[in-house]
Design a protein around this motif. Sequence first.
Motif, mmCIF file in Angstrom:
data_model
loop_
_atom_site.group_PDB
_atom_site.id
_atom_site.type_symbol
_atom_site.label_atom_id
_atom_site.label_comp_id
_atom_site.label_asym_id
_atom_site.label_seq_id
_atom_site.Cartn_x
_atom_site.Cartn_y
_atom_site.Cartn_z
ATOM 1 N N PHE A 119 1.885 11.116 -15.217
ATOM 2 C CA PHE A 119 0.736 11.346 -14.347
ATOM 3 C C PHE A 119 -0.087 10.066 -14.209
ATOM 4 N N VAL A 120 -0.385 9.428 -15.337
ATOM 5 C CA VAL A 120 -1.159 8.180 -15.329
ATOM 6 C C VAL A 120 -0.453 7.128 -14.485
ATOM 7 N N GLU A 121 0.838 6.992 -14.660
ATOM 8 C CA GLU A 121 1.603 5.995 -13.916
ATOM 9 C C GLU A 121 1.591 6.292 -12.414
ATOM 10 N N ALA A 122 1.798 7.551 -12.043
ATOM 11 C CA ALA A 122 1.828 7.928 -10.624
ATOM 12 C C ALA A 122 0.481 7.648 -9.960
ATOM 13 N N VAL A 123 -0.606 8.057 -10.581
ATOM 14 C CA VAL A 123 -1.929 7.847 -9.997
ATOM 15 C C VAL A 123 -2.284 6.361 -9.985
ATOM 16 N N SER A 124 -1.923 5.645 -11.014
ATOM 17 C CA SER A 124 -2.170 4.202 -11.045
ATOM 18 C C SER A 124 -1.481 3.509 -9.876
ATOM 19 N N GLN A 125 -0.217 3.842 -9.651
ATOM 20 C CA GLN A 125 0.527 3.235 -8.549
ATOM 21 C C GLN A 125 -0.075 3.603 -7.199
ATOM 22 N N LEU A 126 -0.468 4.863 -7.046
ATOM 23 C CA LEU A 126 -1.118 5.286 -5.796
ATOM 24 C C LEU A 126 -2.390 4.486 -5.552
ATOM 25 N N GLY A 127 -3.215 4.408 -6.577
ATOM 26 C CA GLY A 127 -4.478 3.691 -6.442
ATOM 27 C C GLY A 127 -4.279 2.231 -6.102
ATOM 28 N N LEU A 128 -3.373 1.589 -6.782
ATOM 29 C CA LEU A 128 -3.120 0.171 -6.517
ATOM 30 C C LEU A 128 -2.596 -0.049 -5.101
ATOM 31 N N TYR A 129 -1.677 0.799 -4.679
ATOM 32 C CA TYR A 129 -1.120 0.630 -3.349
ATOM 33 C C TYR A 129 -2.193 0.777 -2.269
ATOM 34 N N TRP A 130 -2.949 1.870 -2.332
ATOM 35 C CA TRP A 130 -3.891 2.153 -1.251
ATOM 36 C C TRP A 130 -5.149 1.298 -1.301
ATOM 37 N N THR A 131 -5.509 0.760 -2.460
ATOM 38 C CA THR A 131 -6.724 -0.055 -2.520
ATOM 39 C C THR A 131 -6.449 -1.550 -2.448
ATOM 40 N N LEU A 132 -5.231 -1.990 -2.804
ATOM 41 C CA LEU A 132 -4.959 -3.424 -2.831
ATOM 42 C C LEU A 132 -3.839 -3.872 -1.906
ATOM 43 N N VAL A 133 -2.830 -3.063 -1.699
ATOM 44 C CA VAL A 133 -1.653 -3.496 -0.965
ATOM 45 C C VAL A 133 -1.740 -3.114 0.520
ATOM 46 N N SER A 134 -2.055 -1.879 0.799
ATOM 47 C CA SER A 134 -2.037 -1.384 2.170
ATOM 48 C C SER A 134 -3.189 -1.964 2.985
ATOM 49 N N GLU A 135 -2.867 -2.410 4.193
ATOM 50 C CA GLU A 135 -3.904 -2.913 5.103
ATOM 51 C C GLU A 135 -4.548 -1.720 5.808
ATOM 52 N N PRO A 136 -5.877 -1.640 5.779
ATOM 53 C CA PRO A 136 -6.537 -0.502 6.429
ATOM 54 C C PRO A 136 -6.504 -0.622 7.947
ATOM 55 N N HIS A 137 -6.589 0.517 8.597
ATOM 56 C CA HIS A 137 -6.696 0.553 10.050
ATOM 57 C C HIS A 137 -8.042 -0.082 10.434
ATOM 58 N N PRO A 138 -8.037 -1.037 11.372
ATOM 59 C CA PRO A 138 -9.311 -1.712 11.717
ATOM 60 C C PRO A 138 -10.315 -0.763 12.362
#
Length: 138
Positions: A119-138
Amino acid sequence: MTPSLRPVFLVEDNPDDEQLTLRSLRKAKITNPIFIARNGEEALTLLSELKPLPAVVLLDLKLPKLDGFEVLRQIRTSPKTKTLPVVVLTSSSEDRDIIESYDSGANSYVRKPVDFKEFVEAVSQLGLYWTLVSEPHP
């Protein structure tokens, strides 16, 4: 505000899962503000007030007042939030829930692992992807 500082919006009615998710995000060193709604109505109200919009919504399906499907449908019908990333984070592995989530506009469907470390690993990966990797829609 830079994209990395956009909030994470957690919609979760189970206090244990809420604490586990918060702990997982902290463990991943995600410093974005985290907003929490504990039912579907509260989620839509808070979302309408948030500025800037969250980097991601982590949405449980089984919620009081309005279920996660209805919250997702309303997010997708609002011009303000229609492109907002929404990850369904739920304990359900039912095919019908997965299909309805994607049909309603979910960006991703993640089943909450029963195992604490998973659970910790899954949520950590989700958080990192959406807050640091993914570019937000302008």
